[in-house]
Write an enzyme that holds these catalytic residues in place. Structure first.
Site, PDB file in Angstrom:
ATOM      1  N   PHE A 137       8.770  17.483  44.935  1.00 35.49           N
ATOM      2  CA  PHE A 137      10.207  17.263  44.706  1.00 35.49           C
ATOM      3  C   PHE A 137      10.424  15.850  44.211  1.00 35.49           C
ATOM      4  CE2 PHE A 137      14.422  19.146  45.808  1.00 35.49           C
ATOM      5  CZ  PHE A 137      14.090  20.461  45.611  1.00 35.49           C
ATOM      6  N   GLN A 172      26.260  11.069  44.962  1.00 37.13           N
ATOM      7  CA  GLN A 172      25.120  11.515  44.169  1.00 37.13           C
ATOM      8  C   GLN A 172      25.510  12.510  43.076  1.00 37.13           C
ATOM      9  OE1 GLN A 172      21.694  14.038  45.894  1.00 37.13           O
ATOM     10  NE2 GLN A 172      20.769  12.100  45.300  1.00 37.13           N
ATOM     11  N   HIS A 209      23.809  15.080  40.719  1.00 37.40           N
ATOM     12  CA  HIS A 209      22.564  15.807  40.499  1.00 37.40           C
ATOM     13  C   HIS A 209      22.402  15.953  38.992  1.00 37.40           C
ATOM     14  CE1 HIS A 209      19.553  18.951  40.605  1.00 37.40           C
ATOM     15  NE2 HIS A 209      19.467  18.855  41.909  1.00 37.40           N
ATOM     16  N   GLU A 231      16.333  21.180  41.672  1.00 35.08           N
ATOM     17  CA  GLU A 231      15.256  20.256  41.325  1.00 35.08           C
ATOM     18  C   GLU A 231      13.886  20.931  41.405  1.00 35.08           C
ATOM     19  OE1 GLU A 231      16.196  16.408  42.853  1.00 35.08           O
ATOM     20  OE2 GLU A 231      14.172  16.156  43.618  1.00 35.08           O
ATOM     21  N   ARG A 273      17.171  11.283  41.638  1.00 32.14           N
ATOM     22  CA  ARG A 273      18.351  11.849  40.982  1.00 32.14           C
ATOM     23  C   ARG A 273      19.255  10.798  40.351  1.00 32.14           C
ATOM     24  NH1 ARG A 273      19.714  16.351  45.693  1.00 32.14           N
ATOM     25  NH2 ARG A 273      17.999  17.737  45.137  1.00 32.14           N
ATOM     26  N   HIS A 283      27.213  16.045  43.538  1.00 31.00           N
ATOM     27  CA  HIS A 283      26.439  16.943  44.373  1.00 31.00           C
ATOM     28  C   HIS A 283      26.495  16.602  45.860  1.00 31.00           C
ATOM     29  CE1 HIS A 283      23.336  19.802  45.355  1.00 31.00           C
ATOM     30  NE2 HIS A 283      22.475  18.883  45.735  1.00 31.00           N
ATOM     31  N   ARG A 299      20.124   9.725  47.986  1.00 29.45           N
ATOM     32  CA  ARG A 299      19.338  10.639  48.801  1.00 29.45           C
ATOM     33  C   ARG A 299      18.252  11.304  47.964  1.00 29.45           C
ATOM     34  NH1 ARG A 299      19.284  16.015  49.529  1.00 29.45           N
ATOM     35  NH2 ARG A 299      21.261  16.486  48.503  1.00 29.45           N
TER      36      ARG A 299
END
Lengths: 247, 581
Positions: free
Chosen positions: B117, B231, B233, B246, B286, B354, B389
């Site tokens: 990830f 955030q 995305h 992702e 991200r 996101h 994050r």
């Protein structure tokens, strides 16, 4: 393509007029709009009193099931386009008492879901310090399909038995019971059997199969029910020939 | 007025709320737990999470590696003591989920499988195909039905907390079906209401993500922490904002611009290889990927569509078999919502709001400065996410900190007073009067609540997006003041008590405005660029001034006040974030 499309929406307010009515709204037509987008347009710009449920608008939370031109569907995943030129009739899911407008009462399902014990039952739980229960991809395949149920209630709306016999446990709850029965980590089939083998359990189902047709997640509750009937019958006959075994 | 008593009240029935409720039930089955949720628990937004949940279990992995990735991914704004607790408790929480029946994807030998990830140096993301949140939520919900001490108030919307002299005594809620207002009295209260992505117009977040718990806490005098960190995305479908996980990139997907060029190589994110390379290119964090999109847009290298500018996510080379096995939901979403098949076609994507790294200020047990009030999950800021994050840390976070908050709430319930003070009940009656007396009274037509919401969202998108600067943020601040004033002139078409979703939305928009105000004021105050907060007028990270959390409080005059709280550093000294090396 037309500029607008008409929706005939089921309206019911218990403290108001009494009998339900259909109200027609004209909304802009857009190729990429779902039925839910049209309802949101009505609510934001025309009539704030229209009541319905929605959340994820990506077909996974299961909130926005309604009847569109007679079929139970997720409105966030149903384009306006195939229903052109309209009008498009939007009603609550059939088979549930209506609270208001397009909102049905789902308490009955929640109670039934709990009754089939949809959780892992084991005689002994192993501590997490001993790691995971091994489960091969093939073992997972045995129940995986039934674990995909989003509780959207389309299958109950489509089920002719549930309409006639409200005590019927119903397609989604039985599929979820099977999801655990078939999980290699579970030992609870016998406990669930008490509920599933009742008259209002699997035996109510006459295998119409509508539930599997309308399921948006390909869960195949009808298949789950049939399989359970076969297993339960075999189990019963085995119990006759094996001393000390009860069905 | 009707009152209902619980020992512990959990507000919100998503992943964190259910995990907290189960933690209470397991710790002390004599305590009654009430879960009040504005939707049936399985509708909660946890259901939409796709890619996976991180926990270090592979032999070559270590807790320190997970901690380092998280801390560097968060641009050194994470509290490192919190991160250490998080990575340590993560594997056990994930195993517990497995024991409860979560269908984690497996290796052929039956062991838990992991996938790479973004921003993670090793494979540590557990997954249930690409419906991880769905399976996690349903597992928790179905498991919670086992415990007789847990009772559910489904479709009860909490309006506000009952707080008196620094202690929380419960909350006031509307039972949607009847419109009845009920005081939910409890010895301890756990907020698990999720984030507030709906302050923006283009978001992966469900309609229900309206920052309710953040606003309750803020109004009760609890500071909100790091609210400027929002955030984006990098890969959302352009019209709907639906998330394309992702995991597409973890499995080897590429991001290409209009020339078919893997543009991330131009943004200090490494050099392209055919297969996925961890902490590099498409597996960068991200924030950096979303910023790279803006770079491409400014260079005119994005693709113009009827839904605005996009780049392409290419997963065709992964093949139909792998896509169907590991990314079936991505294929389903693309076909249904974008009318393309990613097995054969490019997926148009653009950055989309996101997740909120910020939230209610808590300690490592989810405790807030108000006694008896806890928070866990996206609503809270512990903080393990810092300025950005990492993907697959949020599902794990809601398990770890949901459980911790639940356990701590048990202790608190044992120490709390037997009955709430009269002042708390007076507050409840006031709220009832406000709603039944004012909001539901037929009035002359004023503004629609949707108008206020739309203008707020447009302002935040224009001025508090991926890049920000003082002028725009000031404009947004003034706009929010104006909208707050205009809220007084909003009227409802709907004066019914039965399932009044317009009233519900009015109360949600009130919450969104509080959250938006916290975002904008915190963003104005932070004169540096860090993680997801990028100031054009202050492009560098400034550790001298801002190696610190923002705490925003509402002053007695009703204006937000921002102060700074130093970050807790344990073992990892702040350094440059390096990807692609």
């Amino acid at each position: 393509m037309p500029d607008t499309v008409k929706l005939e929406v089921f309206r019911y307010r218990p403290e108001g007029e009494g009998a339900p009515v259909y109200e027609t709204f004209e909304v802009p037509y857009r190729d990429e709009w779902m039925v839910l987008d049209a309802l949101n347009h009505i609510k934001d710009h025309q009539d704030g009193t229209l009541s319905y449920r929605w959340a994820c608008r990506m077909g996974v939370c299961g909130s926005c099931g309604m009847t569109v031109n007679g079929e139970p569907v997720l409105t966030c995943a149903t384009y306006l386009e195939p229903f052109l030129p309209g009008p498009i009739r939007v009603e609550p899911l059939h088979g549930f008492p209506v609270i208001r407008d397009l909102v049905g009462d789902l308490e009955d399902f929640v109670e039934k879901l709990q009754r089939v014990k949809p959780w892992i039952i084991r005689e002994e739980e192993k501590p997490t310090s001993e790691g995971e229960y091994l489960q091969t991809p093939e073992e997972m395949d045995a129940y995986k399909r039934y674990s995909m149920c989003i509780n959207c209630m389309l299958c109950y709306a489509a089920c002719p038995i549930y309409e006639l016999e409200p005590g019927f446990i119903g397609p989604a709850a039985i599929a979820l019971a099977q999801r655990y029965n078939l999980d290699s980590r579970d030992e609870g089939a016998r406990e669930r059997h008490e509920v599933l083998a009742e008259h209002e359990g699997v035996w109510s189902c006459t295998f119409v199969g509508e539930c599997s047709i309308v399921c948006p997640k390909d869960v195949d509750p009808a298949g789950a029910i049939q399989r359970y009937k076969v297993d339960a019958t075999l189990d019963f006959f085995r119990s006759l020939v094996t001393p000390g075994r009860s069905p | 007025m009707e009152t209902v008593h619980h020992d512990v009240l959990v507000i919100g029935g998503g992943g964190a709320g259910l995990r907290a409720a189960i933690a209470v039930a397991e710790a002390d089955p004599r305590l009654t737990v009430g879960v009040a949720s504005k939707v049936y628990p399985m509708r909660s937004h946890t259901v939409s999470a796709e890619g996976g949940a991180a926990a270090a279990i592979r032999p070559e992995d270590s807790l320190d590696e997970h901690a380092y990735d998280t801390i560097s991914g968060g641009d050194w704004l994470c509290d490192q003591d919190a991160v250490e607790v998080f990575v340590q408790e993560a594997p056990e929480e994930m195993l517990r989920l497995e024991h409860w029946g979560c269908p984690w994807s497996r290796n052929p030998d039956g062991r838990i499988a992991t996938r790479p990830f973004g921003g993670m140096k090793l494979e540590r993301t557990w997954y249930a195909a690409d419906k991880t949140g769905f399976h996690l939520l349903h597992t928790l919900y179905q498991t919670s039905l086992r415990f007789p001490s847990i009772s559910f108030h489904d479709e009860w919307f909490v309006v506000d907390l009952l707080v008196d002299e620094g202690r929380c005594h419960g909350a006031v809620a509307i039972e949607l079906a009847s419109g009845k207002i009920v005081a939910l009295i409890a010895r301890s209260v756990v907020l698990c209401t999720g984030g507030g992505g709906r302050v923006y117009p283009f978001t992966t977040n469900a309609n229900i993500k309206t920052g309710d718990g953040m606003a309750f806490a803020y109004r009760a005098g609890v500071p909100l922490k790091d609210m400027e960190f929002v955030q984006y995305h990098p890969t959302g479908l352009p019209f709907t904002g639906i998330l394309i996980t992702e995991a597409t990139r973890g499995e080897g997907g590429w991001l290409v611009n209009k020339g078919g060029y893997r543009y991330l190589q131009d943004y200090d994110l490494g050099t392209p290889e055919p297969g996925p390379v961890k902490r590099s290119m498409e597996l960068g964090p991200r924030d950096r990927l979303s910023q790279a999109f803006v770079g491409e847009e400014e260079k005119g290298r994005t693709v113009t569509t009827q839904w605005g500018e996009v780049v392409h996510l290419d997963i065709r080379h992964l093949g139909e078999k792998l896509i169907d096995e590991r990314l079936p939901f991505v294929r389903e979403l693309c076909r249904k919502y974008q009318k393309i098949d990613p097995v054969r076609e490019l997926i148009p994507v653009r950055p989309v709001v996101h997740y909120m790294m910020g939230g209610v200020h808590t300690d490592l047990d989810g405790a807030t400065p108000v006694a008896g009030l806890f928070a866990a999950g996206e609503v809270a800021c512990v903080s393990i996410n810092g300025a950005n994050r990492l993907g697959s840390n949020s599902l794990t976070e809601l398990l770890v900190f949901g459980a911790r908050a639940g356990k701590r709430a048990v202790q608190e319930a044992e120490d709390a007073p037997d009955r709430p003070p009269d002042a708390a009940l007076t507050q409840a009656l006031d709220l009832e009067r406000q709603i039944h007396g004012n909001l539901l009274r037929p009035a002359e037509k004023g503004e629609r609540v949707a108008t206020i919401r739309d203008e707020m969202q447009a302002s935040l998108e224009a001025h508090a997006g991926i890049y920000r600067e003082e002028e725009g943020l000031t404009t947004a601040r003034d706009k929010l003041r104006e909208l707050r004033d205009r809220m007084a002139g909003v009227t409802l078409d709907d004066t019914s008590l039965t399932f009044n979703t317009e009233l519900l939305h009015y109360l949600e928009v009130r919450n969104l405005l509080d959250v938006a105000e916290a975002v904008v004021h915190s963003a104005l105050n932070r004169e540096e660029s860090r993680g997801s907060h990028q100031r054009r007028d202050f492009p560098e990270r400034d550790d001298d001034r801002f190696l610190a959390h923002s705490l925003v409080r509402r002053s007695s005059e009703g204006e937000p006040e921002v102060e700074l709280l130093p970050v807790t550093i344990t073992r990892w000294e702040p350094a440059e974030r390096v990807y692609g090396k």
